[in-house]
Design a protein around this motif. Structure first.
Motif, mmCIF file in Angstrom:
data_model
loop_
_atom_site.group_PDB
_atom_site.id
_atom_site.type_symbol
_atom_site.label_atom_id
_atom_site.label_comp_id
_atom_site.label_asym_id
_atom_site.label_seq_id
_atom_site.Cartn_x
_atom_site.Cartn_y
_atom_site.Cartn_z
ATOM 1 N N LYS A 1 0.833 -1.201 0.000
ATOM 2 C CA LYS A 1 0.000 0.000 0.000
ATOM 3 C C LYS A 1 0.867 1.251 0.000
ATOM 4 O O LYS A 1 0.634 2.194 -0.765
ATOM 5 C CB LYS A 1 -0.927 0.003 1.217
ATOM 6 C CG LYS A 1 -1.907 1.174 1.240
ATOM 7 C CD LYS A 1 -2.862 1.059 2.423
ATOM 8 C CE LYS A 1 -3.844 2.233 2.436
ATOM 9 N NZ LYS A 1 -4.795 2.125 3.596
ATOM 10 N N ALA A 2 1.896 1.261 0.849
ATOM 11 C CA ALA A 2 2.811 2.404 0.907
ATOM 12 C C ALA A 2 3.596 2.528 -0.392
ATOM 13 O O ALA A 2 3.828 3.637 -0.894
ATOM 14 C CB ALA A 2 3.761 2.253 2.086
ATOM 15 N N LEU A 3 3.984 1.390 -0.954
ATOM 16 C CA LEU A 3 4.721 1.403 -2.216
ATOM 17 C C LEU A 3 3.862 1.971 -3.340
ATOM 18 O O LEU A 3 4.316 2.792 -4.140
ATOM 19 C CB LEU A 3 5.180 -0.010 -2.574
ATOM 20 C CG LEU A 3 5.887 -0.178 -3.926
ATOM 21 C CD1 LEU A 3 7.151 0.657 -3.986
ATOM 22 C CD2 LEU A 3 6.195 -1.655 -4.173
ATOM 23 N N GLY A 4 2.587 1.566 -3.397
ATOM 24 C CA GLY A 4 1.686 2.071 -4.419
ATOM 25 C C GLY A 4 1.482 3.571 -4.314
ATOM 26 O O GLY A 4 1.461 4.281 -5.321
ATOM 27 N N ALA A 5 1.358 4.058 -3.082
ATOM 28 C CA ALA A 5 1.181 5.495 -2.874
ATOM 29 C C ALA A 5 2.434 6.260 -3.312
ATOM 30 O O ALA A 5 2.345 7.329 -3.932
ATOM 31 C CB ALA A 5 0.868 5.782 -1.404
ATOM 32 N N TRP A 6 3.611 5.691 -3.006
ATOM 33 C CA TRP A 6 4.868 6.341 -3.407
ATOM 34 C C TRP A 6 4.987 6.376 -4.925
ATOM 35 O O TRP A 6 5.407 7.379 -5.508
ATOM 36 C CB TRP A 6 6.052 5.589 -2.795
ATOM 37 C CG TRP A 6 7.372 6.281 -2.998
ATOM 38 C CD1 TRP A 6 7.984 7.157 -2.155
ATOM 39 C CD2 TRP A 6 8.236 6.149 -4.135
ATOM 40 N NE1 TRP A 6 9.179 7.582 -2.697
ATOM 41 C CE2 TRP A 6 9.356 6.985 -3.902
ATOM 42 C CE3 TRP A 6 8.168 5.421 -5.327
ATOM 43 C CZ2 TRP A 6 10.405 7.094 -4.819
ATOM 44 C CZ3 TRP A 6 9.214 5.533 -6.246
ATOM 45 C CH2 TRP A 6 10.306 6.357 -5.985
ATOM 46 N N MET A 7 4.608 5.285 -5.575
ATOM 47 C CA MET A 7 4.678 5.228 -7.033
ATOM 48 C C MET A 7 3.726 6.233 -7.676
ATOM 49 O O MET A 7 4.069 6.893 -8.661
ATOM 50 C CB MET A 7 4.382 3.817 -7.531
ATOM 51 C CG MET A 7 5.497 2.823 -7.290
ATOM 52 S SD MET A 7 5.113 1.211 -8.018
ATOM 53 C CE MET A 7 6.728 0.437 -7.984
ATOM 54 N N ASP A 8 2.521 6.341 -7.131
ATOM 55 C CA ASP A 8 1.565 7.317 -7.662
ATOM 56 C C ASP A 8 2.122 8.735 -7.550
ATOM 57 O O ASP A 8 2.039 9.531 -8.494
ATOM 58 C CB ASP A 8 0.232 7.231 -6.902
ATOM 59 C CG ASP A 8 -0.615 6.052 -7.343
ATOM 60 O OD1 ASP A 8 -0.388 5.543 -8.451
ATOM 61 O OD2 ASP A 8 -1.516 5.651 -6.582
ATOM 62 N N GLU A 9 2.699 9.040 -6.399
ATOM 63 C CA GLU A 9 3.207 10.389 -6.144
ATOM 64 C C GLU A 9 4.431 10.713 -6.987
ATOM 65 O O GLU A 9 4.598 11.851 -7.450
ATOM 66 C CB GLU A 9 3.552 10.541 -4.667
ATOM 67 C CG GLU A 9 4.086 11.923 -4.298
ATOM 68 C CD GLU A 9 4.450 12.044 -2.834
ATOM 69 O OE1 GLU A 9 5.078 13.058 -2.465
ATOM 70 O OE2 GLU A 9 4.116 11.131 -2.050
ATOM 71 N N ASN A 10 5.295 9.717 -7.207
ATOM 72 C CA ASN A 10 6.564 9.982 -7.877
ATOM 73 C C ASN A 10 6.594 9.536 -9.337
ATOM 74 O O ASN A 10 6.936 10.324 -10.214
ATOM 75 C CB ASN A 10 7.701 9.301 -7.113
ATOM 76 C CG ASN A 10 7.966 9.952 -5.777
ATOM 77 O OD1 ASN A 10 8.733 10.906 -5.688
ATOM 78 N ND2 ASN A 10 7.349 9.442 -4.711
ATOM 79 N N PHE A 11 6.241 8.306 -9.600
ATOM 80 C CA PHE A 11 6.331 7.800 -10.960
ATOM 81 C C PHE A 11 5.205 8.296 -11.863
ATOM 82 O O PHE A 11 5.391 8.415 -13.075
ATOM 83 C CB PHE A 11 6.331 6.269 -10.960
ATOM 84 C CG PHE A 11 7.596 5.657 -10.423
ATOM 85 C CD1 PHE A 11 8.762 6.393 -10.285
ATOM 86 C CD2 PHE A 11 7.624 4.324 -10.056
ATOM 87 C CE1 PHE A 11 9.925 5.829 -9.796
ATOM 88 C CE2 PHE A 11 8.782 3.737 -9.566
ATOM 89 C CZ PHE A 11 9.932 4.486 -9.439
ATOM 90 N N VAL A 12 4.045 8.545 -11.293
ATOM 91 C CA VAL A 12 2.910 8.981 -12.116
ATOM 92 C C VAL A 12 2.756 10.505 -12.079
ATOM 93 O O VAL A 12 2.779 11.172 -13.116
ATOM 94 C CB VAL A 12 1.600 8.300 -11.667
ATOM 95 C CG1 VAL A 12 0.426 8.806 -12.513
ATOM 96 C CG2 VAL A 12 1.717 6.780 -11.789
ATOM 97 N N ASP A 13 2.605 11.062 -10.874
ATOM 98 C CA ASP A 13 2.311 12.494 -10.766
ATOM 99 C C ASP A 13 3.473 13.391 -11.191
ATOM 100 O O ASP A 13 3.255 14.518 -11.645
ATOM 101 C CB ASP A 13 1.917 12.843 -9.327
ATOM 102 C CG ASP A 13 0.607 12.184 -8.915
ATOM 103 O OD1 ASP A 13 -0.117 11.703 -9.813
ATOM 104 O OD2 ASP A 13 0.302 12.147 -7.707
ATOM 105 N N LYS A 14 4.709 12.919 -11.041
ATOM 106 C CA LYS A 14 5.862 13.782 -11.315
ATOM 107 C C LYS A 14 6.464 13.587 -12.703
ATOM 108 O O LYS A 14 7.405 14.286 -13.074
ATOM 109 C CB LYS A 14 6.952 13.552 -10.260
ATOM 110 C CG LYS A 14 6.569 14.023 -8.866
ATOM 111 C CD LYS A 14 7.728 13.845 -7.884
ATOM 112 C CE LYS A 14 7.343 14.344 -6.499
ATOM 113 N NZ LYS A 14 8.442 14.180 -5.516
ATOM 114 N N MET A 15 5.924 12.637 -13.471
ATOM 115 C CA MET A 15 6.503 12.368 -14.789
ATOM 116 C C MET A 15 5.447 12.431 -15.882
ATOM 117 O O MET A 15 4.246 12.354 -15.627
ATOM 118 C CB MET A 15 7.198 11.010 -14.793
ATOM 119 C CG MET A 15 8.436 10.948 -13.917
ATOM 120 S SD MET A 15 9.543 9.562 -14.343
ATOM 121 C CE MET A 15 8.601 8.177 -13.726
#
Length: 221
Positions: A179-193
């Motif tokens: 769950k924490a990994l998914g949230a981190w990916m959304d914030e960094n890999f999706v929202d920032k790129m």
């Protein structure tokens, strides 16, 4: 000639890469060359273990790669600090060539930026007994370069490169809490790129549709 075949051929000359006219009779690895010159190979580990690393639980290591996962909290993505390194090689971070189209001498120098960005050494990806051999980590490198470094950019317009995510660690994702990994990916890999081709960027950019959780294992096949 497919990408994997070209990349394998390109890894023999100048110590670990093939020259356009063929490989030398007894190629030496970059590590061996630098050891003869009295230098430590780029990214070589110190006498103590890297801080924040621990032995990975079974099944969490990338095939052919070091079995470590970060114990420290995952860091947010950051603008690359290596733009100048690449400019000095005559490369533009916003218009990088495919690895398989890069001159062998330049490719070798680019690989030194990999060791710096990931805190790695040559043997983390190469087979020390045969530097020309294709390995699982070489396959992953091809995908990372062509699909991510060349295919994506930071939404802020800042430079995106290997160190933007890795920041000195080969393994930087903590997979213990999905769950924490998914949230981190959304914030960094999706929202920032964003995608350089202008198409919508979302989880499927990397994981595909239907969703494939273990894309690294797929790349190594």
């Amino acid at each position: 000639m497919n990408k994997a075949t070209f990349f394998l051929t390109a890894c023999i000359a100048a110590g670990s890469f093939a020259a356009a006219c063929g490989a030398p009779p007894s190629p030496q690895s970059p590590d061996q060359q630098q050891q003869q010159a009295g230098e430590a190979p780029p990214g070589a580990p110190s006498s103590s273990a890297a801080p924040g690393s621990t032995v990975a639980p079974p099944g969490s290591a990338v095939p052919g790669g070091p079995a470590t996962v970060p114990a420290a909290p995952m860091k947010p993505m950051a603008a690359s600090a290596m733009a100048t390194d690449l400019q000095n090689l005559g490369l533009d971070l916003k218009n990088l060539p495919a690895l398989e189209k890069m001159e062998p001498n330049k490719l070798r120098k680019v690989m030194r930026t990999f060791t710096k960005a990931l805190g790695a050494k040559c043997s983390d990806c190469h087979n020390e007994s045969d530097y020309a051999a294709m390995t699982p980590m070489k396959k992953i490198t091809l995908h990372m370069w062509n699909d991510y470094v060349r295919g994506l950019s930071l939404d802020s317009g800042e430079a995106l490169y290997c160190d933007s995510c890795h920041q000195g660690r080969m393994k930087f994702l903590d997979r213990h809490d999905k769950k924490a990994l998914g949230a981190w990916m959304d914030e960094n890999f999706v929202d920032k790129m964003k995608r350089r081709d202008g198409k919508e960027h979302k989880c499927a950019t990397c994981h595909g549709e239907p969703f494939n959780e273990d894309i690294l294992a797929r790349w190594t096949k």
